[in-house]
Design a protein around this motif. Structure first.
Motif, short mmCIF file in Angstrom:
data_model
loop_
_atom_site.label_atom_id
_atom_site.label_comp_id
_atom_site.label_asym_id
_atom_site.label_seq_id
_atom_site.Cartn_x
_atom_site.Cartn_y
_atom_site.Cartn_z
N UNK A 32 0.81 -1.21 0.00
CA UNK A 32 0.00 0.00 0.00
C UNK A 32 0.85 1.27 0.00
N UNK A 33 1.94 1.27 0.76
CA UNK A 33 2.76 2.48 0.78
C UNK A 33 3.45 2.69 -0.57
N UNK A 34 3.95 1.61 -1.17
CA UNK A 34 4.55 1.73 -2.50
C UNK A 34 3.51 2.21 -3.51
N UNK A 35 2.29 1.68 -3.41
CA UNK A 35 1.21 2.11 -4.30
C UNK A 35 0.96 3.61 -4.12
N UNK A 36 0.97 4.06 -2.88
CA UNK A 36 0.75 5.48 -2.60
C UNK A 36 1.89 6.34 -3.15
N UNK A 37 3.12 5.85 -3.03
CA UNK A 37 4.27 6.59 -3.53
C UNK A 37 4.23 6.70 -5.06
N UNK A 38 3.88 5.62 -5.73
CA UNK A 38 3.75 5.65 -7.19
C UNK A 38 2.64 6.62 -7.60
N UNK A 39 1.51 6.57 -6.89
CA UNK A 39 0.39 7.45 -7.21
C UNK A 39 0.76 8.91 -6.98
N UNK A 40 1.47 9.18 -5.90
CA UNK A 40 1.90 10.55 -5.62
C UNK A 40 2.85 11.06 -6.68
N UNK A 41 3.72 10.18 -7.17
CA UNK A 41 4.62 10.56 -8.27
C UNK A 41 3.82 10.88 -9.53
N UNK A 42 2.81 10.08 -9.82
CA UNK A 42 1.96 10.32 -10.99
C UNK A 42 1.17 11.62 -10.84
N UNK A 43 0.79 11.96 -9.62
CA UNK A 43 0.07 13.22 -9.39
C UNK A 43 0.93 14.42 -9.76
N UNK A 44 2.19 14.38 -9.35
CA UNK A 44 3.09 15.51 -9.61
C UNK A 44 3.63 15.51 -11.04
N UNK A 45 3.86 14.33 -11.59
CA UNK A 45 4.43 14.22 -12.93
C UNK A 45 3.63 13.20 -13.75
N UNK A 46 2.43 13.58 -14.19
CA UNK A 46 1.58 12.65 -14.96
C UNK A 46 2.21 12.33 -16.31
N UNK A 47 2.19 11.07 -16.73
CA UNK A 47 2.79 10.70 -18.02
C UNK A 47 2.23 11.48 -19.20
N UNK A 48 0.94 11.79 -19.18
CA UNK A 48 0.34 12.67 -20.20
C UNK A 48 0.01 13.98 -19.49
N UNK A 49 0.77 15.04 -19.71
CA UNK A 49 0.61 16.26 -18.91
C UNK A 49 -0.61 17.09 -19.26
N UNK A 50 -1.08 17.00 -20.49
CA UNK A 50 -2.22 17.83 -20.88
C UNK A 50 -3.02 17.12 -21.97
N UNK A 51 -4.34 17.25 -21.91
CA UNK A 51 -5.24 16.66 -22.90
C UNK A 51 -6.15 17.75 -23.44
N UNK A 52 -6.79 17.48 -24.56
CA UNK A 52 -7.67 18.49 -25.15
C UNK A 52 -8.94 17.86 -25.71
#
Length: 515
Positions: free
Chosen positions: A363-383
């Motif tokens: 769970x903590x690793x899952x949270x750390x990965x999710x927090x990383x995705x929050x700050x640096x999403x693989x797709x930064x912008x959509x339209x």
């Protein structure tokens, strides 16, 4: 082979610089008028945060801020209350990071906000009429067999066996080699190869030879990157200009990608796992929808793109953040060691190889990965593009044909949503009573939402968690000092100069890995 922004600007400047002297003087004169006009003050508008120039709009500000574009857009979103209408000579463009607006675009009024013809035409150049270039009912119909393939027991069984095998046989030897040779490796390159390998293996049932410890060049990855980067430029400029500057290079890269894909698909043997492409084609065939070879290859390239870049970017930013936050790393290691400790029948030969059930417990690793995705999403912008006049929940009017951008990067950095510590890497914000707690898709929009919610989200998490757990429990990763870490402007949030690091074996104490 990747595009460099400065190089393309130099090419453009050379083209524009070949005009006659009187035309150059005319341009200088017009520029002087624009500058004088702009220096007199900003135009009257609800838009705040950047100078709006006559004729050019915010283009000068965009070029000036291009090296930190996503942070600049976030600044504009914040100072304008979560949403702004971008002034300029073009049709209205709206930028938002407001969760209520995002939910409206992706769910409430999904039928009114499609991808738009410019987006679809650009993506058809590479992916044909596959799912990336569809919306509405066409998108829904194509997404059903893909979702069924991901959720099938056959795919899950193959993943449970296949992913740990990839980590043990392909990924970890690279880190072992780097550790033994005291070599500097580019983590982004390593994770790009891993993601490409997995995309081919689980997407098409093909095992690529791209994860060798010596990390030789792999032209497919470079060609794919150049092709998709050129699509981004196709979205930003007039088709005529794109044809002059990029079409030849795009077609060369695309031909290589398709030639390689055709060769791999035609020569593949018995697949070691249940792959998405085969399951998709079987589902469609049962319903009388047969695919030509051309459409099969378009589907294949579509699946590779969808599964490759997100894992690359996700793992690269995660390892960078963990290396910068030793306390987070310590918490991750404590969780991993506790899982190893509580095994009833420890594997003495390979005690740090994790099972699917153990990965689920992290769970903590899952949270750390999710927090990383929050700050640096693989797709930064959509339209999206509005089919009819509309009004967003915050009162922002959207005219028919207007392009609406929702900044996923900015949505993860809003103080009004995530609190005063919104820019901090803090996995604990996802934890409650020791367990991971999900947030709504409109708040955490990394995997989109509504009908366009990513069907491969869980599989993406399995890949990232398995890779992170397998590496971190064995090795300490240290970033190279003074190496610049800068986001690269593109369809996916890669690092412009890669991520250079050294690998160090963790000490073994009483059967456990330790720093």
């Amino acid at each position: 082979m990747y595009f460099k922004f400065d190089e393309e600007m130099a090419i453009l400047a050379e083209i524009l610089g070949n005009g006659r002297t009187f035309l150059q003087l005319w341009c200088v004169g017009i520029t002087a008028v624009i500058l004088i006009w702009g220096l007199r003050g900003r135009t009257r508008s609800r838009f705040r945060g950047a100078t709006v120039w006559p004729l050019l709009g915010v283009l000068p500000s965009l070029l000036f801020n291009r090296r930190h574009l996503y942070n600049w857009v976030t600044h504009l979103v914040v100072v304008n209350g979560g949403t702004f209408r971008l002034p300029g000579p073009w049709k209205c463009r709206v930028f938002t990071a407001d969760p209520a607006n995002i939910e409206y675009l992706l769910k409430t009024r999904y039928a009114n906000f499609g991808k738009g013809e410019i987006f679809k035409d650009s993506f058809r150049l590479m992916f044909g009429d596959s799912i990336l270039a569809q919306d509405g009912e066409s998108f829904k119909r194509l997404s059903v067999p893909i979702a069924k393939a991901f959720s099938s027991p056959a795919f899950r069984d193959g993943m449970v066996v296949g992913l740990p095998a990839v980590m043990q046989q392909n990924l970890l030897p690279i880190f072992t080699h780097a550790c033994e040779k005291a070599a500097i490796i580019d983590l982004q390159d390593v994770f790009h190869r891993l993601a490409c390998h997995n995309a081919w293996l689980f997407g098409a049932g093909v095992e690529l030879d791209c994860l060798k410890p010596s990390l030789p060049k792999f032209p497919f990855i470079e060609a794919f990157g150049e092709a998709t980067q050129s699509i981004m430029f196709r979205l930003l400029m007039h088709p005529f200009c794109w044809k002059i500057l990029f079409e030849r290079r795009f077609l060369k890269a695309k031909d290589f990608v398709y030639g390689f894909s055709i060769q791999q698909w035609c020569s593949r043997g018995c697949s070691p796992v249940s792959d998405i492409a085969s399951a998709f084609l079987e589902y469609e065939g049962e319903r009388g929808r047969l695919y030509s070879d051309k459409r099969k290859y378009e589907l294949l390239v579509n699946l590779i793109f969808a599964g490759k870049d997100s894992i690359t970017a996700g793992l690269t930013w995660f390892f960078w953040l963990v290396a910068k936050h030793p306390l987070v790393e310590a918490h991750i290691l404590a969780e991993l060691r506790q899982i190893v400790k509580q095994r009833q029948s420890p594997d003495d030969q390979n005690p740090f190889s994790f099972s699917f059930e153990e990965i689920k417990e992290m769970d903590y690793l899952h949270s750390a990965v999710t927090e990383s995705l929050r700050l640096y999403p693989p797709v930064p912008i959509e339209s999206t593009v509005s089919a009819e006049d509309d009004v967003l929940p915050d009162g922002t009017p959207v005219e028919k044909g207007a392009q609406v951008f929702y900044s996923i990067y900015s949505s993860g950095r809003l103080e009004s949503v995530w609190g005063e510590d919104c820019v901090e890497f803090k996995p604990e914000r996802w934890m409650k009573n020791g367990r991971f707690v999900r947030q709504s898709d409109s708040k955490f929009v990394v995997f989109n939402g509504g009908p366009r919610r990513c069907t491969g989200m869980e599989f993406a998490y399995w890949q990232m968690k398995w890779a992170a757990a397998s590496v971190l429990i064995r090795y300490s990763i240290k970033m190279v000092d003074k190496h610049p870490v800068i986001p690269k402007y593109g369809l996916s949030l890669f690092m412009k100069y890669g991520l250079l690091a050294t690998v160090h074996q963790r000490e073994i104490v009483d059967g456990e890995s330790s720093k």
